[in-house]
Design an enzyme around this catalytic site. Sequence first.
Site, PDB file in Angstrom:
ATOM      1  N   LYS A  90      44.294  70.191  33.056  1.00 38.39           N
ATOM      2  CA  LYS A  90      45.430  69.325  32.737  1.00 38.39           C
ATOM      3  C   LYS A  90      44.950  67.880  32.515  1.00 38.39           C
ATOM      4  O   LYS A  90      43.784  67.572  32.776  1.00 38.39           O
ATOM      5  CB  LYS A  90      46.453  69.406  33.875  1.00 38.39           C
ATOM      6  N   TYR A 134      55.842  76.011  30.082  1.00 36.78           N
ATOM      7  CA  TYR A 134      56.461  75.998  31.409  1.00 36.78           C
ATOM      8  C   TYR A 134      57.935  76.418  31.375  1.00 36.78           C
ATOM      9  O   TYR A 134      58.717  76.005  32.236  1.00 36.78           O
ATOM     10  CB  TYR A 134      56.315  74.607  32.033  1.00 36.78           C
ATOM     11  N   ASN A 149      47.625  68.520  39.980  1.00 37.09           N
ATOM     12  CA  ASN A 149      46.799  69.594  40.545  1.00 37.09           C
ATOM     13  C   ASN A 149      45.736  70.148  39.589  1.00 37.09           C
ATOM     14  O   ASN A 149      45.257  71.259  39.742  1.00 37.09           O
ATOM     15  CB  ASN A 149      47.670  70.696  41.172  1.00 37.09           C
ATOM     16  N   HIS A 193      45.528  74.667  35.293  1.00 42.49           N
ATOM     17  CA  HIS A 193      46.472  75.782  35.205  1.00 42.49           C
ATOM     18  C   HIS A 193      45.698  77.082  35.017  1.00 42.49           C
ATOM     19  O   HIS A 193      44.693  77.102  34.309  1.00 42.49           O
ATOM     20  CB  HIS A 193      47.412  75.601  33.997  1.00 42.49           C
ATOM     21  N   GLU A 228      50.618  83.276  27.149  1.00 38.55           N
ATOM     22  CA  GLU A 228      50.071  81.912  27.058  1.00 38.55           C
ATOM     23  C   GLU A 228      48.938  81.824  26.030  1.00 38.55           C
ATOM     24  O   GLU A 228      48.837  80.840  25.298  1.00 38.55           O
ATOM     25  CB  GLU A 228      49.589  81.472  28.446  1.00 38.55           C
TER      26      GLU A 228
HETATM   27  P1  IDP Z   1      50.895  77.206  39.460  1.00 39.08           P
HETATM   28  O1  IDP Z   1      50.409  76.116  38.528  1.00 39.08           O
HETATM   29  O2  IDP Z   1      50.089  77.240  40.732  1.00 39.08           O
HETATM   30  O3  IDP Z   1      51.019  78.548  38.778  1.00 39.08           O
HETATM   31  P2  IDP Z   1      53.821  77.003  39.363  1.00 39.08           P
HETATM   32  O4  IDP Z   1      54.730  77.298  40.511  1.00 39.08           O
HETATM   33  O5  IDP Z   1      53.848  77.920  38.192  1.00 39.08           O
HETATM   34  O6  IDP Z   1      52.358  76.798  39.950  1.00 39.08           O
HETATM   35  O7  IDP Z   1      54.195  75.534  38.860  1.00 39.08           O
HETATM   36  C1  IDP Z   1      53.698  75.038  37.648  1.00 39.08           C
HETATM   37  C2  IDP Z   1      53.303  73.596  37.817  1.00 39.08           C
HETATM   38  O8  IDP Z   1      54.453  72.824  38.068  1.00 39.08           O
HETATM   39  C3  IDP Z   1      52.380  73.330  39.021  1.00 39.08           C
HETATM   40  O9  IDP Z   1      51.021  73.562  38.741  1.00 39.08           O
HETATM   41  C4  IDP Z   1      52.657  71.871  39.284  1.00 39.08           C
HETATM   42  O10 IDP Z   1      51.921  71.050  38.374  1.00 39.08           O
HETATM   43  C5  IDP Z   1      54.129  71.760  38.940  1.00 39.08           C
HETATM   44  N1  IDP Z   1      54.969  71.902  40.149  1.00 39.08           N
HETATM   45  C6  IDP Z   1      55.281  73.049  40.783  1.00 39.08           C
HETATM   46  N2  IDP Z   1      56.072  72.825  41.850  1.00 39.08           N
HETATM   47  C7  IDP Z   1      56.266  71.483  41.875  1.00 39.08           C
HETATM   48  C8  IDP Z   1      56.993  70.608  42.729  1.00 39.08           C
HETATM   49  O11 IDP Z   1      57.623  71.027  43.705  1.00 39.08           O
HETATM   50  N3  IDP Z   1      56.940  69.283  42.420  1.00 39.08           N
HETATM   51  C9  IDP Z   1      56.242  68.788  41.360  1.00 39.08           C
HETATM   52  N4  IDP Z   1      55.545  69.586  40.524  1.00 39.08           N
HETATM   53  C10 IDP Z   1      55.553  70.908  40.781  1.00 39.08           C
END
Ligand code: IDP
Length: 152
Positions: free
Chosen positions: A12, A52, A115, A118, A129
């Site tokens: 990212k 997303y 984070n 992805h 994807e």
């Molecule tokens: P993942 O990336 O570990 O698969 P997902 O639940 O699919 O996690 O969420 C996608 C992305 O959305 C996460 O990587 C993160 O960047 C963002 N995200 C998920 N939950 C939150 C939140 O509670 N607050 C802010 N960003 C979030």
Amino acid sequence: MEHSERSFIMIKPDGVQRQLIGEIVSRFERRGYKLVAAKMMTPSVQLAKQHYAEHDGKPFFESLVNFLTSGPVFAMVWEGKDIVATGRKMIGKTKPLESDPGTIRGDFGIDVGRNIIHGSDSVDSANREIKLWFHAEDLNSWKPVTQGWIYE
Ligand code: IDP
């Protein structure tokens, strides 16, 4: 011996800014996985929203899309035995603070909205994807000479 499972893995904008492309690519290479496609690009809002789509309507959706479109990402397709599940293990938990040291998020991240990376969460998501981010002709079929030293 055909290990053709594929995953969509994307560094990212925060990971690109922090110059972690080499570090992350290296981890997948050293594990034994095969890179079949890669490109650097700044995603459009439309692409980020499609990627997303499952989070549309959630409170963090808009900031997530703004973040993903804020600068270049490094999009990749990796291939190998169990790449989807193992890739997720290598990445860590969604929240970096809950990710074990040794994982990518556990080694390099703190906040969930930064984070770094992805990785597809299922083979079905991976297929969706990969189609969304790449043209079929961008996916390279090749056999690394190391294959016989990684797979028995
Ligand atoms: P993942 O990336 O570990 O698969 P997902 O639940 O699919 O996690 O969420 C996608 C992305 O959305 C996460 O990587 C993160 O960047 C963002 N995200 C998920 N939950 C939150 C939140 O509670 N607050 C802010 N960003 C979030």
